[in-house]
Each structure stands twice: as C-alpha cells, then as structure tokens.
Design a protein around this motif. Structure first.
Motif, PDB file in Angstrom:
ATOM      1  N   PRO A   7      15.173  18.015 -41.468  1.00 31.27           N
ATOM      2  CA  PRO A   7      15.611  17.926 -42.867  1.00 31.27           C
ATOM      3  C   PRO A   7      16.501  16.714 -43.093  1.00 31.27           C
ATOM      4  N   ARG A   8      16.456  16.179 -44.318  1.00 27.51           N
ATOM      5  CA  ARG A   8      17.363  15.090 -44.670  1.00 27.51           C
ATOM      6  C   ARG A   8      18.790  15.626 -44.640  1.00 27.51           C
ATOM      7  N   LEU A   9      19.736  14.766 -44.311  1.00 25.13           N
ATOM      8  CA  LEU A   9      21.129  15.204 -44.218  1.00 25.13           C
ATOM      9  C   LEU A   9      21.616  15.876 -45.487  1.00 25.13           C
ATOM     10  N   GLU A  10      21.209  15.352 -46.645  1.00 26.36           N
ATOM     11  CA  GLU A  10      21.675  15.928 -47.908  1.00 26.36           C
ATOM     12  C   GLU A  10      21.049  17.289 -48.210  1.00 26.36           C
ATOM     13  N   ASP A  11      19.996  17.674 -47.477  1.00 25.63           N
ATOM     14  CA  ASP A  11      19.360  18.977 -47.668  1.00 25.63           C
ATOM     15  C   ASP A  11      19.893  20.049 -46.730  1.00 25.63           C
ATOM     16  N   ALA A  31      24.230  20.275 -39.823  1.00 27.51           N
ATOM     17  CA  ALA A  31      23.748  18.905 -39.625  1.00 27.51           C
ATOM     18  C   ALA A  31      24.021  18.427 -38.204  1.00 27.51           C
ATOM     19  N   SER A  32      25.179  18.728 -37.678  1.00 27.15           N
ATOM     20  CA  SER A  32      25.511  18.251 -36.333  1.00 27.15           C
ATOM     21  C   SER A  32      24.622  18.907 -35.276  1.00 27.15           C
ATOM     22  N   ASP A  33      24.272  20.186 -35.450  1.00 23.22           N
ATOM     23  CA  ASP A  33      23.382  20.858 -34.494  1.00 23.22           C
ATOM     24  C   ASP A  33      22.008  20.206 -34.468  1.00 23.22           C
ATOM     25  N   ILE A  34      21.458  19.959 -35.651  1.00 19.07           N
ATOM     26  CA  ILE A  34      20.120  19.371 -35.729  1.00 19.07           C
ATOM     27  C   ILE A  34      20.123  17.944 -35.214  1.00 19.07           C
ATOM     28  N   ARG A  35      21.116  17.176 -35.606  1.00 20.00           N
ATOM     29  CA  ARG A  35      21.170  15.778 -35.171  1.00 20.00           C
ATOM     30  C   ARG A  35      21.462  15.660 -33.679  1.00 20.00           C
ATOM     31  N   SER A  36      22.205  16.587 -33.095  1.00 17.91           N
ATOM     32  CA  SER A  36      22.436  16.527 -31.652  1.00 17.91           C
ATOM     33  C   SER A  36      21.142  16.842 -30.898  1.00 17.91           C
ATOM     34  N   GLY A  37      20.301  17.714 -31.451  1.00 14.07           N
ATOM     35  CA  GLY A  37      18.993  17.962 -30.852  1.00 14.07           C
ATOM     36  C   GLY A  37      18.139  16.708 -30.861  1.00 14.07           C
ATOM     37  N   TYR A  38      18.229  15.947 -31.950  1.00 16.40           N
ATOM     38  CA  TYR A  38      17.512  14.680 -32.063  1.00 16.40           C
ATOM     39  C   TYR A  38      17.987  13.703 -30.991  1.00 16.40           C
ATOM     40  N   LEU A  39      19.288  13.618 -30.794  1.00 17.13           N
ATOM     41  CA  LEU A  39      19.824  12.715 -29.766  1.00 17.13           C
ATOM     42  C   LEU A  39      19.373  13.136 -28.371  1.00 17.13           C
ATOM     43  N   ASN A  40      19.321  14.442 -28.120  1.00 14.82           N
ATOM     44  CA  ASN A  40      18.833  14.920 -26.826  1.00 14.82           C
ATOM     45  C   ASN A  40      17.387  14.507 -26.587  1.00 14.82           C
ATOM     46  N   MET A  41      16.551  14.599 -27.625  1.00 12.98           N
ATOM     47  CA  MET A  41      15.162  14.161 -27.489  1.00 12.98           C
ATOM     48  C   MET A  41      15.103  12.683 -27.124  1.00 12.98           C
ATOM     49  N   MET A  42      15.940  11.878 -27.762  1.00 11.47           N
ATOM     50  CA  MET A  42      15.950  10.445 -27.474  1.00 11.47           C
ATOM     51  C   MET A  42      16.396  10.183 -26.041  1.00 11.47           C
ATOM     52  N   MET A  43      17.464  10.837 -25.612  1.00 19.20           N
ATOM     53  CA  MET A  43      18.011  10.576 -24.284  1.00 19.20           C
ATOM     54  C   MET A  43      17.111  11.085 -23.167  1.00 19.20           C
ATOM     55  N   LEU A  44      16.550  12.275 -23.337  1.00 15.76           N
ATOM     56  CA  LEU A  44      15.794  12.892 -22.255  1.00 15.76           C
ATOM     57  C   LEU A  44      14.338  12.445 -22.182  1.00 15.76           C
ATOM     58  N   PHE A  45      13.722  12.201 -23.335  1.00 11.44           N
ATOM     59  CA  PHE A  45      12.278  11.970 -23.356  1.00 11.44           C
ATOM     60  C   PHE A  45      11.867  10.666 -24.033  1.00 11.44           C
ATOM     61  N   ASN A  46      12.836   9.861 -24.455  1.00 11.00           N
ATOM     62  CA  ASN A  46      12.545   8.640 -25.209  1.00 11.00           C
ATOM     63  C   ASN A  46      11.662   8.965 -26.416  1.00 11.00           C
ATOM     64  N   ALA A  47      12.000  10.065 -27.076  1.00  5.29           N
ATOM     65  CA  ALA A  47      11.239  10.542 -28.231  1.00  5.29           C
ATOM     66  C   ALA A  47      12.229  11.007 -29.286  1.00  5.29           C
ATOM     67  N   GLY A  48      11.721  11.403 -30.409  1.00 10.69           N
ATOM     68  CA  GLY A  48      12.615  11.899 -31.442  1.00 10.69           C
ATOM     69  C   GLY A  48      11.859  12.672 -32.504  1.00 10.69           C
ATOM     70  N   ASP A  49      12.592  13.379 -33.328  1.00  9.29           N
ATOM     71  CA  ASP A  49      12.020  14.106 -34.441  1.00  9.29           C
ATOM     72  C   ASP A  49      11.973  13.185 -35.653  1.00  9.29           C
ATOM     73  N   PRO A  77       6.074  27.602 -42.482  1.00 12.51           N
ATOM     74  CA  PRO A  77       6.033  29.060 -42.568  1.00 12.51           C
ATOM     75  C   PRO A  77       7.447  29.637 -42.484  1.00 12.51           C
ATOM     76  N   PRO A  78       7.721  30.688 -43.225  1.00 12.79           N
ATOM     77  CA  PRO A  78       9.054  31.301 -43.183  1.00 12.79           C
ATOM     78  C   PRO A  78       9.432  31.705 -41.760  1.00 12.79           C
ATOM     79  N   GLY A  79      10.641  31.344 -41.368  1.00 11.96           N
ATOM     80  CA  GLY A  79      11.157  31.694 -40.047  1.00 11.96           C
ATOM     81  C   GLY A  79      10.713  30.780 -38.923  1.00 11.96           C
ATOM     82  N   SER A  80       9.877  29.787 -39.223  1.00 13.89           N
ATOM     83  CA  SER A  80       9.379  28.886 -38.193  1.00 13.89           C
ATOM     84  C   SER A  80      10.224  27.616 -38.134  1.00 13.89           C
ATOM     85  N   GLY A  81      10.378  27.075 -36.942  1.00 12.17           N
ATOM     86  CA  GLY A  81      11.046  25.794 -36.777  1.00 12.17           C
ATOM     87  C   GLY A  81      10.078  24.632 -36.877  1.00 12.17           C
ATOM     88  N   LEU A  82       8.784  24.944 -36.980  1.00  9.06           N
ATOM     89  CA  LEU A  82       7.746  23.919 -37.041  1.00  9.06           C
ATOM     90  C   LEU A  82       7.111  23.890 -38.430  1.00  9.06           C
TER      91      LEU A  82
END
Length: 76
Positions: free
Chosen positions: A9-13, A19-37, A62-67
């Motif tokens: 989601p966009r930060l304003e949404d 926001a910090s939880d979601i963005r830290s997950g993004y940073l983990n993807m970058m650091m561990l897998f050279n990938a990102g959301d 879909p409701p309740g889904s992270g994807l």
C-alpha cells in the motif's frame, strides 16, 4: 495474464503504526533476496515498460489475504 503477488500500500493509505512494519518487510526482501515488493503504480509501470502491447487492468485483493490478483491483457 493473472499474477498473484504482494502489492504494498502507498504510505498515505496505511494506518499510522503499520507503515513501519510493511516497509521493514520490504527492506528485508531487498537485503536477503535482492528483491522487493511493488506498489500498484510500480506494477502498472512494469507492464508498460515490458511492452506497449500490455494493458494493465488493476488488482483485486480477496478479504483477509496478503496477496492480490493482478490482471494484464496482451493486445497485440
């Protein structure tokens, strides 16, 4: 074409505090897998850059889904 992937989601949404939880997950993807959301605008740009024949139609989450289910159509 249908894809099933994460759309960040966009930060304003985001509610404050999550926001910090979601963005830290993004940073983990970058650091561990050279990938990102991607945000929804990033997905639209990805299809646009891949070929002008793609028309990005959007997403459904879909409701309740992270994807999300992302849809693009090939028009050539």
């Amino acid at each position: 074409m249908l894809l099933n992937d994460v759309v960040v989601p966009r930060l304003e949404d985001l509610p404050s505090g999550s926001a910090s939880d979601i963005r830290s997950g993004y940073l983990n993807m970058m650091m561990l897998f050279n990938a990102g959301d991607r945000e929804i605008s990033d997905w639209a740009l990805l299809f646009e850059l891949a070929s002008p024949g793609f028309q990005f139609r959007g997403r459904e989450q879909p409701p309740g889904s992270g994807l999300c289910v992302l849809e693009a159509v090939w028009n050539r």
